[in-house]
Design a protein around this motif. Structure first.
Motif, PDB file in Angstrom:
ATOM      1  N   GLU A 149       0.817  -1.210   0.000  1.00  0.00           N
ATOM      2  CA  GLU A 149       0.000   0.000   0.000  1.00  0.00           C
ATOM      3  C   GLU A 149       0.851   1.262   0.000  1.00  0.00           C
ATOM      4  OE1 GLU A 149       1.055  -0.995   4.150  1.00  0.00           O
ATOM      5  OE2 GLU A 149       0.281  -2.152   2.449  1.00  0.00           O
ATOM      6  N   ASP A 206      -3.041   0.516  -6.744  1.00  0.00           N
ATOM      7  CA  ASP A 206      -4.183   1.396  -6.533  1.00  0.00           C
ATOM      8  C   ASP A 206      -4.237   2.425  -7.652  1.00  0.00           C
ATOM      9  OD1 ASP A 206      -5.006   0.176  -4.183  1.00  0.00           O
ATOM     10  OD2 ASP A 206      -3.619   1.357  -2.970  1.00  0.00           O
ATOM     11  N   PHE A 245      -5.478   6.150  -8.898  1.00  0.00           N
ATOM     12  CA  PHE A 245      -5.824   7.468  -8.369  1.00  0.00           C
ATOM     13  C   PHE A 245      -7.229   7.891  -8.787  1.00  0.00           C
ATOM     14  CE2 PHE A 245      -5.575  12.201  -8.904  1.00  0.00           C
ATOM     15  CZ  PHE A 245      -5.524  12.519  -7.556  1.00  0.00           C
ATOM     16  N   THR A 259      -9.787   5.913  -6.970  1.00  0.00           N
ATOM     17  CA  THR A 259      -9.848   6.337  -5.576  1.00  0.00           C
ATOM     18  C   THR A 259     -10.743   7.569  -5.425  1.00  0.00           C
ATOM     19  OG1 THR A 259      -7.637   5.458  -5.152  1.00  0.00           O
ATOM     20  CG2 THR A 259      -8.476   7.089  -3.595  1.00  0.00           C
ATOM     21  N   ILE A 260     -10.649   8.484  -6.373  1.00  0.00           N
ATOM     22  CA  ILE A 260     -11.511   9.669  -6.339  1.00  0.00           C
ATOM     23  C   ILE A 260     -12.975   9.272  -6.573  1.00  0.00           C
ATOM     24  CG2 ILE A 260     -12.096  11.823  -7.519  1.00  0.00           C
ATOM     25  CD1 ILE A 260      -9.116  12.156  -8.136  1.00  0.00           C
ATOM     26  N   ASP A 263     -14.456   6.478  -6.189  1.00  0.00           N
ATOM     27  CA  ASP A 263     -15.022   5.573  -5.198  1.00  0.00           C
ATOM     28  C   ASP A 263     -14.998   6.153  -3.776  1.00  0.00           C
ATOM     29  OD1 ASP A 263     -15.375   3.774  -7.224  1.00  0.00           O
ATOM     30  OD2 ASP A 263     -13.542   2.643  -6.796  1.00  0.00           O
ATOM     31  N   SER A 264     -14.611   7.408  -3.673  1.00  0.00           N
ATOM     32  CA  SER A 264     -14.572   8.024  -2.333  1.00  0.00           C
ATOM     33  C   SER A 264     -15.985   8.144  -1.763  1.00  0.00           C
ATOM     34  CB  SER A 264     -13.918   9.402  -2.407  1.00  0.00           C
ATOM     35  OG  SER A 264     -14.848  10.385  -2.824  1.00  0.00           O
ATOM     36  N   PRO A 265     -16.117   8.350  -0.454  1.00  0.00           N
ATOM     37  CA  PRO A 265     -17.457   8.436   0.151  1.00  0.00           C
ATOM     38  C   PRO A 265     -18.229   9.710  -0.197  1.00  0.00           C
ATOM     39  CG  PRO A 265     -15.764   8.794   1.803  1.00  0.00           C
ATOM     40  CD  PRO A 265     -15.063   8.347   0.570  1.00  0.00           C
ATOM     41  N   TRP A 266     -17.576  10.646  -0.878  1.00  0.00           N
ATOM     42  CA  TRP A 266     -18.310  11.846  -1.280  1.00  0.00           C
ATOM     43  C   TRP A 266     -19.381  11.507  -2.311  1.00  0.00           C
ATOM     44  CZ3 TRP A 266     -18.081  16.341   1.154  1.00  0.00           C
ATOM     45  CH2 TRP A 266     -16.953  16.639   1.923  1.00  0.00           C
TER      46      TRP A 266
END
Length: 213
Positions: free
Chosen positions: A179, A200, A202, A205-206, A208-211
């Motif tokens: 990681e 991973d 980037f 990650t954006i 799939d973020s909780p926002w």
């Protein structure tokens, strides 16, 4: 000619430098020891060629400690190996009452040595640790150092089968904490040498973020 007597970038003849040399000899193998010494010499020569004024002692400590974090005792740290090495250098320098600004330079030089595009714009010691690493590992600026100087340094600190062996050292050092490769060049190492490694992403990650948006 002994490495410590290199006419252009001699190793500082100080107790601090001698202790650093002994520590790295005792805690790493010959691959990392010789690589670290070459990083100092190549970094110093790059500094000379660029007309940079640098503190040889700080550059030496940065070079000698820069890969210390690859060692087995750091495999479970959960942190980037560069930070582990930088923290070891900080502890070493603090134990010798080195000024905080000097410690900061060494810490930064080690922590950023695998983050291209930033160190070159920072203090000379920071820039030159990365320059030495990039020269020895990647061959960046290879012809900017004279063939005779390069050959003399490699004769003092040989690099047999270096490409394969250093990649192996990188793999062993970061395999337990994959990681930590997110967003840096070491993800390429595991992609080549660790079966099943999935880097991973980037963008993912954006997205799939909780926002919610």
């Amino acid at each position: 000619m002994p490495a410590d007597l290199h006419p252009t970038v001699p190793v500082p003849d100080t107790g601090l430098a001698r202790e650093a040399t002994e520590l790295v000899r005792d805690t790493t193998d010959s691959l990392i020891y010789h690589h670290s010494r070459r990083v100092y010499f190549f970094g110093g020569l790059q500094g000379r060629n660029r007309g940079l004024s640098f503190d040889p002692e700080l550059l030496y400590i940065g070079a000698m400690f820069h890969d210390l974090g690859l060692g087995e005792r750091f495999h479970a740290s959960g942190r980037r190996f560069e930070v582990d090495g930088a923290d070891e250098a900080r502890r070493f320098l603090q134990s010798h009452q080195v000024p905080e600004d000097s410690i900061r330079r060494v810490w930064t030089a080690i922590a950023l040595h695998t983050t291209p595009g930033i160190p070159e714009f920072m203090e000379p010691e920071v820039a030159l640790v990365t320059a030495g690493v990039e020269y020895d590992v990647l061959g960046i600026g290879y012809h900017e150092i004279a063939d005779t100087e390069r050959a003399a340094i490699v004769a003092l600190h040989p690099r047999p089968d270096f490409k394969r062996r250093i990649l192996g050292a990188f793999t062993e050092g970061i395999r337990p904490k994959p990681e930590t490769t997110f967003g840096n060049v070491k993800a390429d190492v595991l992609a080549h040498y660790e079966p099943g490694f999935k880097r991973d992403d980037f963008v993912a990650t954006i997205l799939d973020s909780p926002w919610p948006e």
